[in-house]
Design an enzyme around this catalytic site. Structure first.
Site, PDB file in Angstrom:
ATOM      1  N   ASP A  50      44.031 -42.085   9.721  1.00 42.02           N
ATOM      2  CA  ASP A  50      44.575 -43.249  10.392  1.00 42.02           C
ATOM      3  C   ASP A  50      44.199 -43.148  11.875  1.00 42.02           C
ATOM      4  O   ASP A  50      43.815 -42.075  12.363  1.00 42.02           O
ATOM      5  CB  ASP A  50      46.090 -43.288  10.208  1.00 42.02           C
ATOM      6  CG  ASP A  50      46.711 -44.522  10.800  1.00 42.02           C
ATOM      7  OD1 ASP A  50      46.191 -45.630  10.563  1.00 42.02           O
ATOM      8  OD2 ASP A  50      47.726 -44.396  11.520  1.00 42.02           O
ATOM      9  N   ASP A  73      45.851 -45.362  15.031  1.00 39.17           N
ATOM     10  CA  ASP A  73      46.994 -45.440  15.942  1.00 39.17           C
ATOM     11  C   ASP A  73      48.032 -44.386  15.588  1.00 39.17           C
ATOM     12  O   ASP A  73      48.518 -44.334  14.465  1.00 39.17           O
ATOM     13  CB  ASP A  73      47.646 -46.832  15.875  1.00 39.17           C
ATOM     14  CG  ASP A  73      46.807 -47.900  16.562  1.00 39.17           C
ATOM     15  OD1 ASP A  73      46.313 -47.625  17.658  1.00 39.17           O
ATOM     16  OD2 ASP A  73      46.654 -48.990  15.990  1.00 39.17           O
TER      17      ASP A  73
END
Length: 343
Positions: free
Chosen positions: A26, A28
């Site tokens: 991922d 953020d």
């Protein structure tokens, strides 16, 4: 151990970057926050890559194109090509392409990432309900997305046009705090139409399928900071996961995680990819030991004894809490135990 009844974080005698061939990361809260690299991310990813692990960046944000994301990562000191980036826009575009003919028009409620992904699938982005679209697709369009775009979606959906959403994350992190995400915008259209979208993004299977098709991963490790997207997506894909505590998930949320939100491994940051993970061992009277810590579940609280690395204590607490939850004891107070760890 069955993934559906995980009662504690797993151990690994090898560094995770050696035990798995591909990291599905991922962005953020894992690699960067507010546009800046998170501490230790650049160095850790470089070492994992130099050791032979493939790095793929998997994001639910459908606004930016893979080229834009790759350029941002490269600017941060993480050399990345567009082929290393997988977005929910790509996942939803594939989903749409399997249900409408090539060359079909698709009404876009969102940004450039959606338009590029649709064209990649031979579909034609259009702007209005009166353009005779075969589908409506909705993705994060940024804070400047006009309110009238939601009206266009509603007009088309009311005519029976199928509705797709890149993802339904209610919030998105920003440099100033937590802002409404695409899920909040999807709710606007849902309330107005009463319809339900076909959703592609994490944690649902279309997104995991897209990452595997694009990376060819055989032993993937999902690396994320969110229990309800990253970790649940790994659960749905039946693959292992590493939760890093650099994003939205805190210790209390982790202790209370239901089975589908329980990561395989837990670490402070991306340095956890470069080392083995300690075993959590069951000891007498329902306790669990990890490092210098022993955790047990009492009648109404979690108890922690010992000293050592804070994360070892957290792992032991997870085992105690998750086991207790499986026995129907779901209201355990772990705040005092967590306070001792200073997480």
């Amino acid at each position: 151990m069955s993934r559906s009844v995980r009662t504690g974080p797993a151990g690994s005698g090898r560094a995770l970057s050696e035990a798995y061939d591909t990291a599905l990361l991922d962005l953020d809260g894992v690699v960067y926050a507010g546009g800046s690299a998170i501490a230790y991310a650049v160095e850790s990813l470089a070492e994992a890559r130099d050791g032979g692990m493939r790095l793929a960046y998997v994001t639910n944000n459908a606004l930016r194109t893979p080229d834009t994301v790759a350029a941002h990562l490269t600017e941060l000191g993480i050399p990345t090509g567009a082929d290393d980036v997988i977005t929910s826009a790509q996942a939803v575009a594939r989903l749409i392409s399997e249900q409408v003919p090539r060359g079909a028009r698709v009404l876009v409620i969102g940004g450039e990432g959606l338009r590029v992904a649709l064209r990649e699938r031979g579909l034609v982005p259009v702007e209005f309900a009166d353009d005779d679209p075969a589908a409506v697709v909705q993705g994060y369009g940024g804070p400047e997305l006009p309110w009238g775009r939601f009206a266009e979606a509603c007009y088309a959906i009311a005519r029976g046009v199928p509705w797709f959403a890149s993802n339904t994350d209610l919030t998105i992190p920003s440099g100033r705090g937590i802002a409404p995400g695409n899920g909040a915008a999807v709710e606007v259209v849902r309330i107005a139409t009463g319809a339900e979208p076909h959703v592609a993004g994490k944690p649902l299977p279309p997104m995991h399928r897209e990452t595997i098709l694009r990376t060819g991963a055989e032993r993937p490790l999902v690396v994320g900071d969110r229990l309800d997207t990253d970790i649940e997506g790994a659960f749905n894909g039946d693959v292992d996961s590493l939760l890093v505590l650099t994003g939205v998930t805190d210790g209390a949320q982790l202790l209370a995680a239901p089975p589908q939100h329980r990561p395989t491994y837990v670490d402070a940051d991306l340095r956890g990819m470069l080392r083995g993970q300690p075993e959590v061992v069951a000891v007498g009277d329902g306790g669990y030991e990890c490092g210098g810590w022993t955790a047990t579940a009492g009648a109404d609280r979690l108890e922690l004894d010992g000293d050592g690395e804070a994360l070892d204590g957290l792992r032991a607490l997870c085992a105690a809490a998750w086991t207790a939850a499986g026995q129907g004891e779901c209201e355990l107070d772990g705040e005092k135990a967590l306070a001792r760890l200073q997480l």
